[in-house]
Design a protein around this motif. Structure first.
Motif, mmCIF file in Angstrom:
data_model
loop_
_atom_site.group_PDB
_atom_site.id
_atom_site.type_symbol
_atom_site.label_atom_id
_atom_site.label_comp_id
_atom_site.label_asym_id
_atom_site.label_seq_id
_atom_site.Cartn_x
_atom_site.Cartn_y
_atom_site.Cartn_z
ATOM 1 N N GLY A 55 2.445 -10.089 -1.953
ATOM 2 C CA GLY A 55 1.912 -9.587 -0.692
ATOM 3 C C GLY A 55 2.214 -10.432 0.525
ATOM 4 N N GLY A 56 2.431 -11.719 0.355
ATOM 5 C CA GLY A 56 2.711 -12.604 1.485
ATOM 6 C C GLY A 56 4.175 -12.772 1.805
ATOM 7 N N THR A 57 5.044 -12.020 1.153
ATOM 8 C CA THR A 57 6.487 -12.160 1.349
ATOM 9 C C THR A 57 6.887 -11.757 2.763
ATOM 10 O OG1 THR A 57 6.867 -11.712 -0.986
ATOM 11 C CG2 THR A 57 8.750 -11.460 0.478
ATOM 12 N N ARG A 58 7.721 -12.582 3.389
ATOM 13 C CA ARG A 58 8.227 -12.317 4.742
ATOM 14 C C ARG A 58 9.540 -11.537 4.671
ATOM 15 N NH1 ARG A 58 3.791 -12.958 7.278
ATOM 16 N NH2 ARG A 58 2.873 -15.000 7.145
ATOM 17 N N ALA A 59 9.846 -10.814 5.739
ATOM 18 C CA ALA A 59 11.038 -9.968 5.798
ATOM 19 C C ALA A 59 12.318 -10.731 5.472
ATOM 20 C CB ALA A 59 11.148 -9.320 7.177
ATOM 21 N N GLN A 60 12.446 -11.948 5.947
ATOM 22 C CA GLN A 60 13.680 -12.713 5.736
ATOM 23 C C GLN A 60 13.888 -13.120 4.278
ATOM 24 O OE1 GLN A 60 11.254 -13.481 7.902
ATOM 25 N NE2 GLN A 60 10.693 -15.639 7.803
ATOM 26 N N GLU A 61 12.872 -12.927 3.436
ATOM 27 C CA GLU A 61 12.992 -13.235 2.008
ATOM 28 C C GLU A 61 13.461 -12.032 1.191
ATOM 29 O OE1 GLU A 61 9.514 -15.727 0.539
ATOM 30 O OE2 GLU A 61 8.723 -14.948 2.453
ATOM 31 N N VAL A 79 -4.202 -7.170 2.778
ATOM 32 C CA VAL A 79 -2.950 -6.793 2.134
ATOM 33 C C VAL A 79 -3.115 -7.049 0.637
ATOM 34 C CG1 VAL A 79 -0.491 -7.345 1.959
ATOM 35 C CG2 VAL A 79 -1.625 -7.354 4.201
ATOM 36 N N ALA A 80 -2.633 -6.123 -0.167
ATOM 37 C CA ALA A 80 -2.712 -6.270 -1.621
ATOM 38 C C ALA A 80 -1.951 -7.513 -2.085
ATOM 39 C CB ALA A 80 -2.127 -5.026 -2.295
ATOM 40 N N PRO A 81 -2.325 -8.044 -3.234
ATOM 41 C CA PRO A 81 -1.628 -9.226 -3.746
ATOM 42 C C PRO A 81 -0.164 -8.963 -4.087
ATOM 43 C CG PRO A 81 -3.439 -8.571 -5.222
ATOM 44 C CD PRO A 81 -3.443 -7.636 -4.066
ATOM 45 N N ALA A 82 0.186 -7.701 -4.341
ATOM 46 C CA ALA A 82 1.573 -7.372 -4.682
ATOM 47 C C ALA A 82 1.938 -5.993 -4.149
ATOM 48 C CB ALA A 82 1.776 -7.409 -6.190
ATOM 49 N N HIS A 83 3.228 -5.848 -3.842
ATOM 50 C CA HIS A 83 3.821 -4.565 -3.482
ATOM 51 C C HIS A 83 4.875 -4.259 -4.540
ATOM 52 C CE1 HIS A 83 1.796 -5.056 0.314
ATOM 53 N NE2 HIS A 83 2.526 -6.108 0.622
ATOM 54 N N TYR A 84 5.375 -3.015 -4.545
ATOM 55 C CA TYR A 84 6.303 -2.605 -5.598
ATOM 56 C C TYR A 84 7.466 -1.824 -5.010
ATOM 57 C CZ TYR A 84 2.493 -4.214 -8.379
ATOM 58 O OH TYR A 84 1.510 -5.016 -8.910
ATOM 59 N N LYS A 108 -1.024 -1.487 -12.545
ATOM 60 C CA LYS A 108 -1.101 -2.766 -11.823
ATOM 61 C C LYS A 108 -1.842 -2.590 -10.500
ATOM 62 C CE LYS A 108 2.877 -5.146 -13.725
ATOM 63 N NZ LYS A 108 3.908 -6.131 -13.368
ATOM 64 N N ILE A 109 -1.518 -1.527 -9.783
ATOM 65 C CA ILE A 109 -2.170 -1.266 -8.490
ATOM 66 C C ILE A 109 -3.663 -1.044 -8.690
ATOM 67 C CG2 ILE A 109 -2.348 0.450 -6.641
ATOM 68 C CD1 ILE A 109 0.748 0.656 -6.780
ATOM 69 N N LEU A 110 -4.039 -0.285 -9.689
ATOM 70 C CA LEU A 110 -5.459 -0.073 -9.980
ATOM 71 C C LEU A 110 -6.137 -1.390 -10.351
ATOM 72 C CD1 LEU A 110 -5.337 3.275 -11.979
ATOM 73 C CD2 LEU A 110 -6.390 2.902 -9.735
ATOM 74 N N GLY A 111 -5.453 -2.209 -11.143
ATOM 75 C CA GLY A 111 -6.008 -3.499 -11.545
ATOM 76 C C GLY A 111 -6.192 -4.461 -10.384
ATOM 77 N N GLU A 112 -5.399 -4.286 -9.341
ATOM 78 C CA GLU A 112 -5.513 -5.124 -8.141
ATOM 79 C C GLU A 112 -6.538 -4.575 -7.161
ATOM 80 O OE1 GLU A 112 -1.389 -4.966 -7.108
ATOM 81 O OE2 GLU A 112 -0.868 -6.575 -8.494
ATOM 82 N N ARG A 113 -7.220 -3.498 -7.573
ATOM 83 C CA ARG A 113 -8.284 -2.884 -6.774
ATOM 84 C C ARG A 113 -7.788 -2.458 -5.393
ATOM 85 N NH1 ARG A 113 -13.193 -3.389 -9.309
ATOM 86 N NH2 ARG A 113 -14.268 -3.138 -7.337
ATOM 87 N N VAL A 114 -6.602 -1.871 -5.373
ATOM 88 C CA VAL A 114 -6.023 -1.358 -4.136
ATOM 89 C C VAL A 114 -6.699 -0.030 -3.789
ATOM 90 C CG1 VAL A 114 -3.893 -0.423 -3.131
ATOM 91 C CG2 VAL A 114 -3.831 -2.548 -4.452
ATOM 92 N N ASP A 115 -7.048 0.121 -2.518
ATOM 93 C CA ASP A 115 -7.694 1.343 -2.055
ATOM 94 C C ASP A 115 -6.710 2.371 -1.508
ATOM 95 O OD1 ASP A 115 -10.510 0.398 -2.313
ATOM 96 O OD2 ASP A 115 -9.819 -1.061 -0.808
ATOM 97 N N LEU A 116 -5.599 1.879 -0.995
ATOM 98 C CA LEU A 116 -4.659 2.739 -0.282
ATOM 99 C C LEU A 116 -3.253 2.240 -0.524
ATOM 100 C CD1 LEU A 116 -4.381 4.995 1.957
ATOM 101 C CD2 LEU A 116 -4.510 3.127 3.601
#
Length: 169
Positions: free
Chosen positions: A81-87, A125-130, A155-163
């Motif tokens: 989730g904290g990844t920057r565009a340049q990465e 922001v969620a801990p991970a994106h996919y 994984k998204i459900l386990g991370e308690r993502v709402d949206l």
């Protein structure tokens, strides 16, 4: 298929709407039907938000999506989730991503999402994106439907993502 041919076809589909629409009808992913929908039950300011993209985005150090298999790649890449565009980089030969190469937020707006969290517009922001590659045909489409997409959903459900914000390319 040689890289120049694949990129030429991507440009052709970008500029030729009737051809693009014909391809969409012929390559339908599955039966139509009702679109699943879950109403949002809390305010955006209280929501944890994740991104899911089909733009072929991934961390620069990750294994790229498979561009050799003309049937596509049904795998996914997890992006912290904290990844920057340049990465991030885009590996996808089936669309013209020159603009996304200059600013990946066009297809994967992670920087904008973090700004929204900082401004209190969303909770966090969620801990991970996919990320997936959007060009997937059979037999890989079955793998995507039966294995990788449900795995990401768990994984998204386990991370308690709402949206989840879906971003195609």
């Amino acid at each position: 298929m040689p890289d120049r041919i694949v990129k030429g076809l991507a440009r052709l589909f970008t500029w030729n709407r009737p051809l693009r629409e014909l391809w969409a009808r012929l390559a339908a992913a599955g039966p139509g039907g009702e679109i699943p929908w879950a109403p949002l039950r809390k305010s955006l300011a209280d929501c944890t938000v994740a991104l899911v993209t089909t733009a072929g985005v991934h961390l620069a150090g990750d294994v790229p999506f498979d561009m050799e298999d003309r049937r596509g790649d049904p795998t996914y890449r997890e992006i912290p989730g904290g990844t920057r565009a340049q990465e991030l980089v885009v590996t996808h030969d089936y669309y013209d991503h020159r603009d996304a190469d200059r600013d990946v937020n066009i297809v994967f707006p992670a920087d904008r999402l973090r700004e929204m969290a900082g401004d209190g517009e969303i909770g966090r922001v969620a801990p991970a994106h996919y990320a997936f590659m959007g060009h997937v045909l059979e037999p890989h489409l079955a793998t995507l439907r039966e294995r990788t997409a449900p795995e990401v959903a768990r994984k998204i459900l386990g991370e308690r993502v709402d949206l989840v914000l879906l971003s195609p390319a």
